[in-house]
Design a protein around this motif. Structure first.
Motif, mmCIF file in Angstrom:
data_model
loop_
_atom_site.group_PDB
_atom_site.id
_atom_site.type_symbol
_atom_site.label_atom_id
_atom_site.label_comp_id
_atom_site.label_asym_id
_atom_site.label_seq_id
_atom_site.Cartn_x
_atom_site.Cartn_y
_atom_site.Cartn_z
ATOM 1 N N ALA A 196 1.941 -49.986 15.424
ATOM 2 C CA ALA A 196 1.299 -48.845 15.795
ATOM 3 C C ALA A 196 -0.223 -48.692 15.525
ATOM 4 N N ALA A 197 -0.962 -48.075 16.388
ATOM 5 C CA ALA A 197 -2.311 -48.240 16.218
ATOM 6 C C ALA A 197 -2.810 -47.571 15.004
ATOM 7 N N GLY A 198 -2.363 -46.612 14.345
ATOM 8 C CA GLY A 198 -2.549 -45.768 13.168
ATOM 9 C C GLY A 198 -2.140 -46.636 11.845
ATOM 10 N N ARG A 199 -1.547 -47.825 11.820
ATOM 11 C CA ARG A 199 -1.079 -48.962 10.916
ATOM 12 C C ARG A 199 -2.313 -49.945 10.898
ATOM 13 N N CYS A 200 -3.014 -50.250 12.076
ATOM 14 C CA CYS A 200 -3.853 -51.405 12.142
ATOM 15 C C CYS A 200 -4.898 -51.040 13.058
ATOM 16 N N ARG A 201 -6.104 -50.803 12.595
ATOM 17 C CA ARG A 201 -7.228 -50.298 13.378
ATOM 18 C C ARG A 201 -8.460 -51.568 13.453
ATOM 19 N N SER A 202 -8.807 -51.772 14.477
ATOM 20 C CA SER A 202 -9.741 -52.759 14.661
ATOM 21 C C SER A 202 -11.416 -52.235 14.622
ATOM 22 N N HIS A 203 -12.267 -52.801 14.169
ATOM 23 C CA HIS A 203 -13.774 -52.692 13.943
ATOM 24 C C HIS A 203 -14.407 -53.861 14.160
ATOM 25 N N GLU A 204 -15.564 -53.687 14.809
ATOM 26 C CA GLU A 204 -16.589 -54.748 14.950
ATOM 27 C C GLU A 204 -17.917 -54.184 14.680
ATOM 28 N N LEU A 205 -18.504 -54.423 13.268
ATOM 29 C CA LEU A 205 -19.658 -53.760 12.898
ATOM 30 C C LEU A 205 -20.706 -55.005 12.460
ATOM 31 N N ALA A 206 -22.103 -54.415 12.666
ATOM 32 C CA ALA A 206 -23.121 -55.410 11.959
ATOM 33 C C ALA A 206 -22.772 -55.273 10.551
ATOM 34 N N GLN A 207 -23.453 -56.555 10.098
ATOM 35 C CA GLN A 207 -23.294 -56.497 8.327
ATOM 36 C C GLN A 207 -23.836 -55.216 7.683
ATOM 37 N N ARG A 208 -24.772 -54.908 8.223
ATOM 38 C CA ARG A 208 -25.512 -53.851 7.480
ATOM 39 C C ARG A 208 -24.628 -52.516 7.392
ATOM 40 N N ASP A 209 -23.768 -52.308 8.602
ATOM 41 C CA ASP A 209 -22.898 -51.092 8.319
ATOM 42 C C ASP A 209 -21.477 -51.701 7.875
#
Length: 316
Positions: A196-209
């Motif tokens: 389920a989307a609430g159990r595994c969320r994806s993020h791609e961020l710059a290192q500073r963030d």
């Protein structure tokens, strides 16, 4: 000293270029793998300069840090001579482990530097002169708040890399706590794993963030089976996060007692995640231990001093 180094591993290079030298990174028009130039998602100081290949012959390079086998020929071609070289190996061997032959085995005059003692043990380096310079981290500071009862995971390309990065283990951890997975090409991971989307969320961020986002999560999970020592694990420890990790490669050296839970038993690891999520005070105390351990072993000043000694030796 003027050091030529390709932009291959952004996190490691961010620490390396904090030294006192001029760091020359090749740049080509399309910023492809052999000429990425300066980092765009990492904060690099002004002593990192970009030069195109045609200007390198006049750049008075003192030493070249190789990180991929084909860079040996590139360095000679672009500089018009055989420069002083050091080969830096970031990775644990693939293939016929532990019989994997290193590309610089028996290559005269090119010292081989490993980033972990495990890697040095597992690569067959032949007669090459080898040493270990362990990682150093630009300290992001004790940012951990743990306000979100989630587990943070940092991994690039988890769908493609599969069992190597422990992607198949993520459903078990997601059952223990909601996961926030940070890294390149993590989109669609929940669907890929049937979560389920609430159990595994994806993020791609710059290192500073990335660091501030990680630090809001209660615990850091390191499910990787086979890789070199992940810098994200060391960064999490610097942030003051408690860590839960597989007891593989160099992890048992990096995470001492009191800094987290390290095991190859998935039931123990998932129980540890549940315990940290349920007890913020316990998570804070263990995270403080993790930060203390990381600063003592993987501090930036020790890392830069080790490299300074090596660079002086090879350029003497």
């Amino acid at each position: 000293m003027r050091i030529l180094i390709w932009h291959v591993h952004g996190s490691w290079t961010t620490a390396f270029v904090q030294g006192p030298h001029t760091y020359v990174v090749p740049v080509i028009p399309d910023r492809g793998p052999d000429g990425v130039g300066r980092a765009r998602t990492f904060d690099w100081p002004d002593n990192v300069i970009e030069l195109p290949p045609e200007r390198l012959r006049d750049a008075d390079i003192d030493v070249v840090i190789l990180q991929r086998p084909h860079e040996y020929a590139l360095a000679e071609q672009w500089l018009g001579r055989r420069p002083t070289m050091v080969y830096l190996e970031h990775n644990a061997p693939d293939g016929d482990v532990p019989a994997t032959r290193h590309p610089v085995a028996d290559l005269p005059g090119v010292p081989l530097v490993h980033v972990t003692h495990f890697n040095r043990l597992m690569w067959d380096a032949g007669s090459a002169e080898t040493t270990v310079i362990e990682h150093g981290i630009v300290d992001p500071g004790p940012l951990w708040t743990g306000e979100m009862p989630h587990a943070a995971v940092v991994v690039n390309e988890p769908k493609r890399r599969g069992r190597t990065t422990g992607t198949d283990l993520l459903p078990a951890f997601a059952d223990a706590a909601p996961l926030d997975v940070f890294g390149m090409r993590t989109e669609g991971l929940a669907d890929h794993l049937g979560l389920a989307a609430g159990r595994c969320r994806s993020h791609e961020l710059a290192q500073r963030d990335l660091h501030s986002a990680m630090a809001r999560r209660r615990v850091y999970v390191h499910p990787i089976r086979w890789t070199s020592l992940g810098l994200s694990l060391l960064e999490a420890m610097h942030l003051g996060m408690p860590v839960v990790a597989l007891a593989t490669t160099e992890v048992t050296e990096a995470v001492p007692a009191g800094a987290g839970v390290v095991s190859n038993r998935i039931d123990l690891l998932t129980d540890a995640v549940r315990d940290f999520v349920a007890d913020p005070l316990h998570a804070r105390l263990v995270g403080e231990g993790a930060r203390t351990a990381a600063l003592a072993r993987y501090g930036l000043s020790r890392f830069l001093d080790d490299w300074e000694r090596l660079l002086k030796e090879v350029t003497r």
